[in-house]
Write a protein that holds these residues in place. Structure first.
Motif, short mmCIF file in Angstrom:
data_model
loop_
_atom_site.label_atom_id
_atom_site.label_comp_id
_atom_site.label_asym_id
_atom_site.label_seq_id
_atom_site.Cartn_x
_atom_site.Cartn_y
_atom_site.Cartn_z
N ARG A 133 34.32 52.16 38.13
CA ARG A 133 34.99 53.26 37.87
C ARG A 133 34.30 54.51 38.94
O ARG A 133 34.90 55.25 39.60
CB ARG A 133 35.03 53.87 36.51
CG ARG A 133 35.71 55.33 36.51
CD ARG A 133 37.29 55.44 36.79
NE ARG A 133 37.83 54.50 36.05
CZ ARG A 133 39.29 54.58 36.25
NH1 ARG A 133 39.85 55.13 37.44
NH2 ARG A 133 40.25 53.69 35.48
N GLN A 193 42.51 48.69 34.38
CA GLN A 193 41.63 47.67 33.62
C GLN A 193 41.99 47.41 32.46
O GLN A 193 42.32 48.19 31.26
CB GLN A 193 40.21 48.39 33.45
CG GLN A 193 39.32 48.50 34.86
CD GLN A 193 37.99 49.16 34.54
OE1 GLN A 193 37.66 50.16 33.94
NE2 GLN A 193 36.91 48.48 35.24
N ILE A 215 40.18 44.88 29.87
CA ILE A 215 39.32 44.25 29.40
C ILE A 215 38.65 43.98 27.89
O ILE A 215 38.43 45.26 27.31
CB ILE A 215 37.76 44.39 30.49
CG1 ILE A 215 38.13 44.37 31.87
CG2 ILE A 215 36.72 43.47 30.07
CD1 ILE A 215 37.06 44.69 32.57
N PRO A 272 34.31 45.37 26.90
CA PRO A 272 33.63 45.36 28.29
C PRO A 272 32.10 45.45 27.95
O PRO A 272 31.37 44.94 28.97
CB PRO A 272 33.96 46.66 28.99
CG PRO A 272 34.70 47.46 27.61
CD PRO A 272 35.14 46.54 26.57
N THR A 329 43.38 45.63 39.93
CA THR A 329 43.62 45.20 38.72
C THR A 329 42.44 44.37 38.24
O THR A 329 42.08 43.50 38.94
CB THR A 329 44.96 44.54 38.48
OG1 THR A 329 46.16 45.24 38.92
CG2 THR A 329 45.14 43.84 37.13
N VAL A 330 42.05 44.61 37.13
CA VAL A 330 40.56 44.02 36.50
C VAL A 330 40.92 43.68 35.11
O VAL A 330 41.08 44.65 34.14
CB VAL A 330 39.34 44.79 36.60
CG1 VAL A 330 38.23 43.86 36.03
CG2 VAL A 330 38.90 45.14 37.93
N ARG A 331 41.08 42.42 34.88
CA ARG A 331 41.69 41.98 33.46
C ARG A 331 40.71 40.90 32.95
O ARG A 331 40.32 39.90 33.73
CB ARG A 331 43.01 41.31 33.49
CG ARG A 331 43.96 42.59 33.77
CD ARG A 331 45.54 42.22 33.25
NE ARG A 331 46.33 43.20 33.20
CZ ARG A 331 47.06 43.36 34.21
NH1 ARG A 331 46.94 42.80 35.46
NH2 ARG A 331 48.02 44.50 34.27
N VAL A 381 39.91 39.54 39.12
CA VAL A 381 40.19 40.83 39.93
C VAL A 381 41.09 40.61 40.94
O VAL A 381 41.26 39.47 41.93
CB VAL A 381 38.78 41.12 40.63
CG1 VAL A 381 38.81 42.47 41.49
CG2 VAL A 381 37.52 41.20 39.72
#
Length: 393
Positions: A270, A287, A289, A292, A326-328, A337
């Motif tokens: 971030r 995001q 997650i 995390p 996009t981060v999942r 990613v």
């Protein structure tokens, strides 16, 4: 090859010791027991040889001088092991020189290849049948001498082969240790090179963007110019700090307690996006997650570097274009990613930031080291970067 003082002292002591040991060996021969087959009898130095050689030679009694000569030759056993062994064997057929024969055979087995040592061993065993054939009245003493000779020859050569094998293992272990150290050093250098590329390329690309904005908009309000100059100063200062951290690690001794520079984590993504947004980039970060805080440090650091390099490439090759990140992921399924940005149309000038072309290669290596994979390329009108990093349970 020059000998050390320690080797010279050992060889000198060995010469003296073998010369002393030849005295009781000669006494054993006088009593009819020989440790090595000889062409002489136990009664005299040329007892049997006198029955074979002509009269002028029979009267020459050299006694134990061949044995003493063989002992003296051991001084050169390291330089010419085969020659010393052959001369000791010749001396042993004329005089009680079993001790220098054993030492010289051991040296040949240690210093020479196995093929050469085996030939010398065959030559050392040759007098055994020759003595029994020439001396028809050898009796029990001749048989015992032959057995003793075979035993000492085989034992000396076997001991030498064992020592040679141990030396080879030691040399091989040392070579493997050096090779492992070189590989570890090379791996550390590659890791440092990747860190320097990832960190400095990001910082300097931000600096270049702000400097370019000042160059192409010299008439901007003073407040904007001051803000851009402040960002440039801060980016340059942070780049110097990052460089100093890396150089500090490089200059520290291998076993130094100097702490390594702190590595980024998933939480720093971030902050990375906010820095790039402050530089004028339009970025959308999604995001999703699960837990995390449980993401391993290696996984989080790899995701951070992927996003960092993707933003750096977007500034270089697609300035002004929006970037969607996009981060999942969840534990057990891994982290993905995805980064997309439109490919600029032809004729649109880039940021003018030079690149080494090694960034994406380094990212692929990072992903592979973490157990994942990375793909990149053009998908329609967008440039797409996709990475998957495992997140073990």
């Amino acid at each position: 090859m020059s000998r050390t003082n320690r080797e010279k002292a050992i060889d000198l002591g060995l010469v003296a010791l073998t010369a002393v040991l030849c005295v009781p060996v000669a006494g054993m021969q006088d009593r009819g027991l020989s440790l090595y087959p000889q062409l002489t009898s136990g009664a005299g130095p040329f007892g049997m040889l006198g029955n074979v050689l002509p009269w002028p030679v029979r009267v020459v009694d050299v006694g134990e001088f061949p044995a003493l000569l063989a002992c003296a030759l051991l001084w050169w056993r390291r330089r010419w092991p085969v020659l010393v062994a052959v001369m000791a064997l010749v001396a042993s057929t004329l005089s009680p020189a079993a001790i220098p024969v054993i030492v010289s055979l051991f040296t040949v087995a240690v210093c020479k290849p196995a093929r050469t040592a085996l030939w010398v061993m065959a030559g050392a065993l040759a007098p055994v049948p020759a003595t029994l054939v020439l001396n028809h009245y050898a009796g029990l003493s001749g048989v015992s001498s032959a057995l003793f000779g075979c035993t000492f020859v085989v034992a000396a050569m076997g001991w030498g082969f064992l020592v040679s094998s141990l030396h080879e293992r030691t040399d091989r272990a040392e070579a493997e240790a050096v090779l492992r150290a070189e590989r570890a050093q090379q791996g550390a250098r590659e890791e440092i090179a990747r860190e320097m590329h990832d960190v400095l390329a990001h910082r300097l690309s931000l600096l270049s963007v702000h400097a370019g904005a000042l160059e192409f908009n010299p008439g901007a309000p003073a407040a904007e110019i001051g803000q851009a100059a402040g960002v440039i100063r801060q980016s340059a200062h942070q780049a110097l700090q990052d460089l100093q951290l890396v150089l500090r690690v490089l200059r520290a001794p291998l076993r130094s307690t100097t702490s390594e520079p702190s590595h980024p984590t998933l939480r720093d993504v971030r902050r990375l996006v906010d820095e790039s947004s402050a530089a004028g980039m339009w970025i959308k970060l999604d995001q999703d997650i699960d837990a995390p805080a449980r993401v391993p440090s290696l996984v989080g650091r790899t995701v951070y570097r992927i996003v960092q390099e993707g933003l750096t490439n977007a500034r270089k090759h697609a300035p002004g274009e929006p970037v969607h990140i996009t981060v999942r992921g969840k534990q057990g399924e891994g982290l993905t990613v995805d980064m997309r940005n439109p490919v600029p149309s032809k004729g649109v000038p880039g940021a003018g930031i030079p690149g080494s072309g090694q960034g994406l290669i380094g990212l692929s290596e990072r992903a592979a080291l973490a157990g994942g994979h990375l793909d990149h390329g053009r998908a329609g009108d967008d440039h797409h970067l996709h990475a998957w990093i495992p997140w073990p349970v």
